[in-house]
Design an enzyme around this catalytic site. Sequence first.
Site, short mmCIF file in Angstrom:
data_model
loop_
_atom_site.label_atom_id
_atom_site.label_comp_id
_atom_site.label_asym_id
_atom_site.label_seq_id
_atom_site.Cartn_x
_atom_site.Cartn_y
_atom_site.Cartn_z
N CYS A 111 -4.86 -3.74 0.54
CA CYS A 111 -5.21 -4.60 0.65
C CYS A 111 -4.29 -5.74 0.34
O CYS A 111 -4.06 -6.05 1.18
CB CYS A 111 -5.66 -4.88 -1.29
N HIS A 215 -10.31 -0.96 -0.98
CA HIS A 215 -9.69 0.18 -1.44
C HIS A 215 -9.44 1.35 -2.09
O HIS A 215 -10.23 1.73 -2.84
CB HIS A 215 -9.05 -0.84 -3.34
N GLU A 217 -8.45 4.50 -2.40
CA GLU A 217 -7.50 4.93 -3.29
C GLU A 217 -8.60 5.25 -4.73
O GLU A 217 -8.13 5.75 -5.94
CB GLU A 217 -5.86 4.15 -4.08
#
Length: 252
Positions: A111, A215, A217
């Site tokens: 990001c 993202h 994660e």
Amino acid sequence: MPMPFPLVAVTATSETVRDIPRVRVNRAYTDALIRAGLTPLVVPPLAAEQAEALLARVDGLVLTGGDDVDARLYGQSPHPKAEPPDPARDRSEIALVHAARRAARPTLAICRGVQVLNVALGGTLVQDIASQRPDALAHARSDARSQRVHDVSLVPGTRLARLCGAERIAVNSLHHQSLDRIAGGLRLAARADDGIVEAVEWGDDAWWMIGVQWHPEELDRSGEPWDGALFAAFAAVVSSATATASRPAPGA
Ligand code: MN
């Protein structure tokens, strides 16, 4: 033999929480890295020389999400929708990018991370997708952190496409900016259907660097394999680098 639990520097956000200035990073990043067998080392903004010295002592680098990079760093005036800059973080992360590239330390940029990396290497950003690319999809979907809200097309033959084992994947989208002019040395790895750049990587095998606008994660334990595969590939290259790196011994 690779060292167990290789150490990766994880950049952080400075934020005042309950009246106290703090350094913080979302647990999602550190949890995903720990699940991949890595040891995350959360780093505050550092002076350029100190950031370079840190980079020499870790096995990999993760550039995390956060507020907008200062537009003046790529020669533009800040757009009214741009967030207030954090010059200390910008300086620190730009120094880390240059040091990681020089030392070929494996780097995963997420990001804001891929945005600051692109700026560090001479690229530019779309400062506000909604106002500057009015026909684009809705990319600022912070209401859906861990939901796959749009597809991206991966560029065949890229490192990212190979590790995902797909040419089209679905991703979450928590960004209002994106890469505009891609810096020299980088190659496009994914775009959304509206043309917005969603991933880049270093253009040759000299440096393992993948930068994604989404993202992973928040998605690495979802039903789809792509984001877990990204962390696993990063962990594998970090681990193999610890086995082969020629670094000065302590005290040498
Ligand atoms: Mn997006």
